[in-house]
Structure formats: structure tokens, C-alpha cells
Design an enzyme around this catalytic site. Structure first.
Site, mmCIF file in Angstrom:
data_model
loop_
_atom_site.group_PDB
_atom_site.id
_atom_site.type_symbol
_atom_site.label_atom_id
_atom_site.label_comp_id
_atom_site.label_asym_id
_atom_site.label_seq_id
_atom_site.Cartn_x
_atom_site.Cartn_y
_atom_site.Cartn_z
ATOM 1 N N HIS A 84 21.917 58.368 20.513
ATOM 2 C CA HIS A 84 20.586 57.898 20.914
ATOM 3 C C HIS A 84 20.213 56.780 19.950
ATOM 4 C CE1 HIS A 84 16.007 58.533 21.363
ATOM 5 N NE2 HIS A 84 16.447 57.759 22.337
ATOM 6 N N HIS A 90 14.294 67.821 23.837
ATOM 7 C CA HIS A 90 14.501 66.434 24.257
ATOM 8 C C HIS A 90 15.424 65.749 23.245
ATOM 9 C CE1 HIS A 90 12.896 62.119 24.119
ATOM 10 N NE2 HIS A 90 13.560 62.208 25.256
#
Length: 322
Positions: free
Chosen positions: A114, A37
Site C-alpha cells: 500500500h 482496512h
């Protein structure tokens, strides 16, 4: 399976080619495949600007507290500690990728991002390509699922980059059920690219994002996560595509404030690991079972070996059927 850590790493660097012959012709939609992830987040850069997708509150927090704020952010945004090469050697075959441009960048460079920016996309793709060149029977899934500040010219640049880096190893779009290890080995394909953008309709090797659904539980509660995962796997049988089970917990703002200096790994992931691993080990791959399973900090709890081992239940079923 190999018992020692060293043997495990050697085994899992080529785990696909090491699968029993009975599994070579099975669609990859029916195999259990370990993934990471926010795969690129091992290299989140504290010196970088805040990503364009972050809300104004985060932007203001960083503008006031500067480097200190970014160090704290990194503790919650970095979900992996291994780079792409290390993940591949450990057995990871699915990569969750989020792409961004930097504001006012004259070079129009593409970065993984991110919250904060990570490595350039080219750096990451070249690491993956180098691994594949020396592991000719291993296959990877690249899932480009978020784009921030990315315009048509950037999409075109990324498509050309994929062509340049991977060339003839890119697998064109076909029916998902046709794609087995045997099929890919015969055609010498090693890379399936999933692209969650309309651009996918224009390029033969870009698989549409809907062929890689990845339902998200969005919870900090391990029990709710397990219930969600179980329900989504049951729902999967109606889709006929690849499928991602995200065995990840998502912190709320209140969770972050309580454990602001300790970070995601210590506050959430390690504490929930036993229940998450128990769920993984109880699963079975197959048409109505799990397919791709992703996690944070993939080195924890024998996650990778647990997912790969699920495939050997399929082998037992195949042998019993003959």
C-alpha cells in the site's frame, strides 16, 4: 459480554464458536463480522521501494527526500498497528489484501503493498493458517482486491500458495446464502477467498470479487461518511451477497500536508472515532442490515467488540420468534 480487556481478548479469539446455537445456521451474509482496512499495513517497510501504483509525483518526492519521505509516507499509509495473529486473536475475521510484485525482482515474490511494500504474502498467509489450526471453528474471509504488477504467472503462484497453505480448509464457491457456520463446521472449511480478477472463474475455491462488494465513500468528512454508509446498507438488500461497510476516512492531499508529521491516526481516525462508533452501535445485522464492517486501527474505540455484539440482537430476534 466480557468486561475486562483480558477476558475480551480470550472471548474474541473464538467468538464465532461462542455465538449462541440459534445463530449457527444463519447465513454468514446476515452476521456482523469485524474486519480491518489495509489489513497488512502494520508491516509497511520504510526501506522498500515505492509501490508501482503510486503516481509520479510521489515517486519524485521519494527520489528527492529518500528515507525521510518514506517515514512520512508510512504515517499516512499504515492503517493498522497489529499483525495478522494479533488481529485474529482480537476477533478480526475479514482481511483486505492488496498484492504487488517488486520491480526487477528475479524471484517473482509476492508482497502485500500500500504505497510501500509490506510482508511477503506467504508470511501473512502462514500466520493466518497457524491461528486457524488452533481455532478449528473460526472462519476467515481473505479479500484479494488490488493487484499491482501481477501477471498470469504471479496469479498462478498465488493460487498454488493458497492451496499449499490452507489445503482442504478452503471453501469452494456456492450460493452465498448457503454458507453458515454450521455448513462450514460440518465440512471443516475455514477460509473463503475472494478474488477480484478473472482468474476467479477458473479456480473452484476463488469466490468472484463481485460477491464481496465494498463501496468506498472516499471522503474526509465523518458526516458524509455516515450518510454514504447508511445509503449503501439500504442498497445492499438488492445484491444477495456478502457486503462490506468501510467505516474509514480517506485523506486528501491537503489533509496530508496539514498534518504531514502527525499521520492518519492522529489527524483523522481518532478525531472521527466517536461518530463512527455511534453509527456502528446503531446498526443491526441481517438480510437488510450490516454484514462485514472494516476500520482503520481496529484496536481503537472497542470497534471489534461493538461489531461482534451486534450479533446478539439477532439472537434475541430468533428467541422471540420461537
Amino acid at each position: 459480554m466480557a468486561s475486562s480487556q483480558g477476558k475480551s481478548e480470550l472471548r474474541y479469539a473464538d467468538w464465532m464458536s461462542s455465538l449462541p446455537d440459534t445463530l449457527h445456521g444463519i447465513p454468514l451474509t446476515n452476521l456482523a463480522i469485524p474486519g480491518s482496512h489495509d489489513s497488512f499495513s502494520f508491516y509497511i517497510d520504510e526501506a522498500s521501494p515505492v509501490g508501482p501504483e503510486q503516481p509520479e509525483t510521489v515517486q519524485n518526492f521519494v527520489s528527492v527526500f529518500g528515507t525521510v519521505a518514506k517515514k512520512l509516507m508510512r504515517k499516512w499509509l499504515a492503517t493498522q498497528t497489529m499483525n495478522f495473529t494479533s488481529q485474529l486473536e482480537a476477533g478480526i475475521r475479514f482481511f483486505d489484501l492488496r498484492i504487488s510484485t517488486k520491480p526487477r525482482d528475479p524471484d517473482n515474490e509476492l508482497y502485500f503493498a500500500h504505497g510501500l511494500f509490506s510482508a511477503t504474502v506467504r508470511e501473512g498467509l502462514e500466520q493466518i493458517s497457524t491461528f486457524l489450526a488452533s481455532h478449528a471453528r473460526e472462519v476467515v474471509f481473505l479479500d484479494f482486491n488490488h493487484f499491482y504488477g501481477v501477471q498470469n504467472l504471479h496469479h498462478e503462484k498465488l493460487v498454488q500458495m493458497l492451496r499449499t497453505v490452507f489445503g482442504d480448509r478452503l471453501c469452494p464457491v456456492v450460493f452465498a446464502q448457503e454458507v453458515s457456520l454450521k455448513y462450514l463446521w460440518e465440512k471443516e472449511y475455514q477460509v473463503l477467498v475472494f478474488y477480484h480478477n478473472p482468474m476467479a472463474l477458473e479456480v473452484p475455491f476463488l469466490w468472484p470479487g463481485q460477491m464481496m462488494p465494498a463501496p468506498w465513500a472516499n471522503t474526509t468528512d465523518p458526516e458524509k461518511l455516515i450518510l454514504f454508509l447508511q445509503a449503501s446498507v439500504k442498497d445492499r438488500r438488492r445484491k444477495g451477497t456478502f457486503f462490506v461497510s468501510q467505516v474509514v476516512l480517506t485523506p486528501k492531499a491537503s489533509t496530508v500536508m496539514k498534518g504531514v508529521t502527525s499521520g492518519l491516526r492522529e489527524t483523522i481516525t481518532e478525531r472521527a472515532l466517536p461518530s463512527m462508533m455511534q453509527w456502528i452501535r446503531s446498526q443491526r445485522p441481517g438480510e437488510s442490515g450490516v454484514n462485514i464492517i472494516t476500520a482503520d486501527f481496529v484496536e481503537l474505540g472497542e470497534f471489534i467488540s461493538a461489531v461482534i455484539t451486534l450479533n446478539y440482537y439477532l439472537d434475541d430476534e430468533e428467541e422471540n420468534a420461537t
